[in-house]
Design a protein around this motif. Structure first.
Motif, PDB file in Angstrom:
ATOM      1  N   GLU A 257      47.328 -44.426  28.685  1.00 30.84           N
ATOM      2  CA  GLU A 257      45.970 -44.453  29.766  1.00 30.84           C
ATOM      3  C   GLU A 257      45.954 -42.914  30.382  1.00 30.84           C
ATOM      4  O   GLU A 257      46.857 -42.287  30.482  1.00 30.84           O
ATOM      5  N   ASN A 258      44.604 -42.565  30.442  1.00 37.07           N
ATOM      6  CA  ASN A 258      44.328 -41.288  30.640  1.00 37.07           C
ATOM      7  C   ASN A 258      44.332 -41.358  32.299  1.00 37.07           C
ATOM      8  O   ASN A 258      43.351 -41.086  32.914  1.00 37.07           O
ATOM      9  N   LEU A 259      45.533 -41.338  33.047  1.00 35.79           N
ATOM     10  CA  LEU A 259      45.397 -41.719  34.702  1.00 35.79           C
ATOM     11  C   LEU A 259      45.094 -40.517  35.131  1.00 35.79           C
ATOM     12  O   LEU A 259      44.797 -40.404  36.345  1.00 35.79           O
ATOM     13  N   ASP A 260      45.540 -39.178  34.717  1.00 38.58           N
ATOM     14  CA  ASP A 260      45.106 -37.831  35.159  1.00 38.58           C
ATOM     15  C   ASP A 260      43.598 -38.064  35.423  1.00 38.58           C
ATOM     16  O   ASP A 260      43.168 -37.122  36.253  1.00 38.58           O
ATOM     17  N   LEU A 261      42.735 -38.645  34.627  1.00 44.36           N
ATOM     18  CA  LEU A 261      41.482 -38.540  34.909  1.00 44.36           C
ATOM     19  C   LEU A 261      40.916 -39.807  35.535  1.00 44.36           C
ATOM     20  O   LEU A 261      40.209 -39.360  36.503  1.00 44.36           O
ATOM     21  N   GLU A 262      41.379 -40.968  35.162  1.00 47.28           N
ATOM     22  CA  GLU A 262      40.782 -42.128  35.717  1.00 47.28           C
ATOM     23  C   GLU A 262      41.249 -42.577  37.018  1.00 47.28           C
ATOM     24  O   GLU A 262      40.488 -43.066  37.936  1.00 47.28           O
TER      25      GLU A 262
END
Length: 297
Positions: A257-262
């Motif tokens: 998952e793109n947690l740095d964005l979301e």
């Protein structure tokens, strides 16, 4: 109260609040362009000699080079004043003004830990347009006035974590800091009648908060009905209780998952909704990647 660091020279004048650039703002910015060490929109921490042992000084020709200052400050560029004078309220509103600017703004003193962005919107992806800054400050001032001292401290703390957490070097540290922001919002909201009577598990908190504020639920916050948990909670529990991240020791694996964005976007939406900022951004997709205007109404 003076604060910085902000390139923008705009000002706000309300009946009891004023934000204005300092007289030497232009000179400060000119010097910044001449001397600052920057990279991709971020100001790099000052380099200082790192401490070395006598043996290292004797054996290594470049011992101590390249150390980074742990705590540092940036020059003040603006001033915020409230009437009647109230330093606690001024400090609170400086943090809030930073939110609408998308920057970590702070009073004078050693306030910064790592790199700090100078590009407007760097920590939010949102740019203030029109009367956004004025409307936001008015909203935050109203929030301060109607909140208890305990609530003010909580709000300031989660704003601080939102800013500083994004300056950490490693993903797992940024994740941990921003999870604290989500938890901080929960601690403020859980006493409200609509939630207080419900039995909500730790894993359900993100999706319950999203529903409460009318936000779209990110996939990693959706509850798996078979395990009764969510991906976000799973990652958090592993990190906090098992010293693992994405199933491995930190540094060995990162989530798909793109947690740095979301995750920062989700935290920002929770903060904005809690504080009463009415903006179309609240309905943006969890994975939205484009820069947007606040468009506060």
């Amino acid at each position: 109260m003076k604060f910085g660091f902000l390139l923008d020279s705009g000002s706000i004048v309300l009946p009891s609040i004023e934000v204005s650039p300092l007289q030497d703002h232009g000179e400060t910015i000119h010097k910044f362009y001449e001397t600052a060490k920057v990279s991709k929109g971020w100001i790099l921490p000052p380099q200082v000699p790192a401490p070395v042992t006598e043996e290292e000084a004797r054996l290594f020709q470049r011992a101590g080079e390249g150390g980074l200052q742990e705590f540092y400050s940036l020059p003040s560029t603006h001033q915020l004043t409230v009437s009647p004078p109230d330093q606690d309220k001024e400090r609170f509103l400086i943090l809030c003004y930073g939110l609408v600017q998308g920057l970590y703004l702070a009073p004078p003193g050693p306030s910064y830990l790592f790199g700090v962005p100078y590009k407007q919107g760097a920590l939010t992806g949102l740019i203030p347009v029109g009367e956004d800054s004025m409307r936001a400050i008015r909203c935050f001032a109203d929030l301060y006035d109607r909140s208890t001292m305990h609530e003010r401290v909580k709000i300031a703390a989660l704003l601080h974590w939102f800013f500083v957490g994004q300056t950490y070097r490693y993903l797992w540290d940024r994740f941990d800091a921003l999870y604290k922001v989500v938890d901080g919002i929960w601690s403020l909201v859980r006493v409200r009648p609509q939630i207080k009577s419900a039995r909500v598990s730790h894993a359900e908190r993100p999706s319950v908060l999203a529903g409460y504020f009318g936000l779209k639920v990110p996939e990693w916050a959706e509850i798996n009905q078979s395990t009764k948990t969510c991906r976000l909670s799973q990652l958090r529990n592993e990190l906090v209780h098992e010293a693992r991240f994405n199933g491995e020791p930190i540094g060995y694996s990162i989530p798909a998952e793109n947690l740095d964005l979301e995750l920062p976007a989700f935290a920002l939406k929770l903060i904005s909704a809690f504080c009463g900022l009415r903006t179309p951004y609240l309905q943006a997709e969890p994975s939205a990647r484009w820069e947007m205007a606040w468009d506060i109404t």
